[in-house]
Motif scaffolding. Structure first.
Motif, PDB file in Angstrom:
ATOM      1  N   VAL A  54       0.865  -1.177   0.000  1.00 53.62           N
ATOM      2  CA  VAL A  54       0.000   0.000   0.000  1.00 53.62           C
ATOM      3  C   VAL A  54       0.904   1.231   0.000  1.00 53.62           C
ATOM      4  O   VAL A  54       1.625   1.479   0.973  1.00 53.62           O
ATOM      5  CB  VAL A  54      -0.931   0.014   1.239  1.00 53.62           C
ATOM      6  N   ASP A  55       0.863   1.980  -1.100  1.00 51.40           N
ATOM      7  CA  ASP A  55       1.705   3.174  -1.245  1.00 51.40           C
ATOM      8  C   ASP A  55       3.186   2.882  -0.978  1.00 51.40           C
ATOM      9  O   ASP A  55       3.872   3.657  -0.312  1.00 51.40           O
ATOM     10  CB  ASP A  55       1.221   4.300  -0.318  1.00 51.40           C
ATOM     11  N   GLY A  56       3.643   1.741  -1.474  1.00 52.03           N
ATOM     12  CA  GLY A  56       5.052   1.388  -1.347  1.00 52.03           C
ATOM     13  C   GLY A  56       5.461   0.839   0.006  1.00 52.03           C
ATOM     14  O   GLY A  56       6.635   0.568   0.243  1.00 52.03           O
ATOM     15  N   LYS A  57       4.499   0.657   0.904  1.00 56.33           N
ATOM     16  CA  LYS A  57       4.779   0.134   2.252  1.00 56.33           C
ATOM     17  C   LYS A  57       4.028  -1.184   2.442  1.00 56.33           C
ATOM     18  O   LYS A  57       2.903  -1.333   1.968  1.00 56.33           O
ATOM     19  CB  LYS A  57       4.336   1.120   3.335  1.00 56.33           C
ATOM     20  N   PRO A  58       4.616  -2.124   3.162  1.00 59.02           N
ATOM     21  CA  PRO A  58       3.910  -3.379   3.424  1.00 59.02           C
ATOM     22  C   PRO A  58       2.802  -3.180   4.456  1.00 59.02           C
ATOM     23  O   PRO A  58       2.967  -2.428   5.412  1.00 59.02           O
ATOM     24  CB  PRO A  58       5.006  -4.288   3.974  1.00 59.02           C
ATOM     25  N   ALA A  59       1.681  -3.834   4.221  1.00 59.99           N
ATOM     26  CA  ALA A  59       0.553  -3.787   5.159  1.00 59.99           C
ATOM     27  C   ALA A  59      -0.016  -5.188   5.295  1.00 59.99           C
ATOM     28  O   ALA A  59      -0.200  -5.890   4.292  1.00 59.99           O
ATOM     29  CB  ALA A  59      -0.517  -2.820   4.659  1.00 59.99           C
ATOM     30  N   PHE A  60      -0.281  -5.603   6.505  1.00 61.28           N
ATOM     31  CA  PHE A  60      -0.842  -6.927   6.744  1.00 61.28           C
ATOM     32  C   PHE A  60      -2.323  -6.970   6.397  1.00 61.28           C
ATOM     33  O   PHE A  60      -3.022  -5.968   6.459  1.00 61.28           O
ATOM     34  CB  PHE A  60      -0.708  -7.321   8.219  1.00 61.28           C
ATOM     35  N   PHE A  61      -2.776  -8.164   6.063  1.00 66.27           N
ATOM     36  CA  PHE A  61      -4.207  -8.384   5.940  1.00 66.27           C
ATOM     37  C   PHE A  61      -4.549  -9.717   6.581  1.00 66.27           C
ATOM     38  O   PHE A  61      -3.704 -10.594   6.707  1.00 66.27           O
ATOM     39  CB  PHE A  61      -4.681  -8.317   4.477  1.00 66.27           C
ATOM     40  N   HIS A  62      -5.777  -9.813   7.016  1.00 64.89           N
ATOM     41  CA  HIS A  62      -6.290 -11.038   7.627  1.00 64.89           C
ATOM     42  C   HIS A  62      -7.450 -11.520   6.782  1.00 64.89           C
ATOM     43  O   HIS A  62      -8.341 -10.740   6.432  1.00 64.89           O
ATOM     44  CB  HIS A  62      -6.781 -10.786   9.058  1.00 64.89           C
ATOM     45  N   ALA A  63      -7.457 -12.795   6.438  1.00 62.36           N
ATOM     46  CA  ALA A  63      -8.557 -13.367   5.674  1.00 62.36           C
ATOM     47  C   ALA A  63      -9.788 -13.439   6.566  1.00 62.36           C
ATOM     48  O   ALA A  63      -9.683 -13.549   7.792  1.00 62.36           O
ATOM     49  CB  ALA A  63      -8.194 -14.759   5.172  1.00 62.36           C
ATOM     50  N   GLU A  64     -10.907 -13.378   5.953  1.00 67.04           N
ATOM     51  CA  GLU A  64     -12.172 -13.498   6.694  1.00 67.04           C
ATOM     52  C   GLU A  64     -12.222 -14.869   7.338  1.00 67.04           C
ATOM     53  O   GLU A  64     -12.037 -15.881   6.692  1.00 67.04           O
ATOM     54  CB  GLU A  64     -13.364 -13.326   5.738  1.00 67.04           C
ATOM     55  N   THR A  65     -12.436 -14.917   8.642  1.00 68.87           N
ATOM     56  CA  THR A  65     -12.458 -16.189   9.344  1.00 68.87           C
ATOM     57  C   THR A  65     -13.863 -16.749   9.470  1.00 68.87           C
ATOM     58  O   THR A  65     -14.027 -17.939   9.719  1.00 68.87           O
ATOM     59  CB  THR A  65     -11.870 -16.041  10.766  1.00 68.87           C
TER      60      THR A  65
END
Length: 137
Positions: A119-130
């Motif tokens: 995101v805008d050149g920076k890493p961002a975590f995501f979590h899958a829908e559980t």
């Protein structure tokens, strides 16, 4: 008189040991902070252009087990493995610190992110829908 002198000497030794232990704990805490900042700086120096080059990596050690947090790890950019080694060294040192100084923690389980997005050149975590979606007819 001898008894008083022995008591004073013993008390002095105990207090000196306690002060020394506190000083060591402060130094170890400072070392942990410096190591963590070095890790964060190395990660921030790598632009996130392809999310497939990144993965979540556990960092730190809670006193009752498990990682303190997850950091985005630039797998493709760390070909030498130096950053991964630093992450592992930090985690081991924090585990030893916790044991040595009798640290307690909240014991909350920290879930691993599913993956990393750029995101805008920076890493961002995501979590899958559980929770599975509800199907209505």
């Amino acid at each position: 008189m001898k008894r008083s002198l022995m008591l004073l000497m013993t008390l002095g030794i105990v207090l000196a040991c306690e002060k020394s232990e506190t000083g060591n704990q402060d130094a170890d805490r400072e070392r942990l902070a410096e190591m963590r900042q070095e890790i964060v700086d190395l990660i921030n120096a790598v632009p996130c252009e392809n999310a497939e080059d990144w993965r979540p990596e556990a960092l730190g050690s809670k006193a009752c087990g498990g990682p303190q947090e997850y950091v985005p790890y630039p797998e493709a950019a760390d070909q030498s493995g130096e950053l991964l080694d630093l992450i592992k060294e930090y985690t081991q040192f924090e585990a030893e610190y916790n044991k040595k100084y009798g640290v307690i923690s909240d014991c909350m389980y920290v879930t691993s992110p599913t993956g990393v997005r750029c995101v805008d050149g920076k890493p961002a975590f995501f979590h899958a829908e559980t929770t599975p979606p509800v199907v209505t007819e």
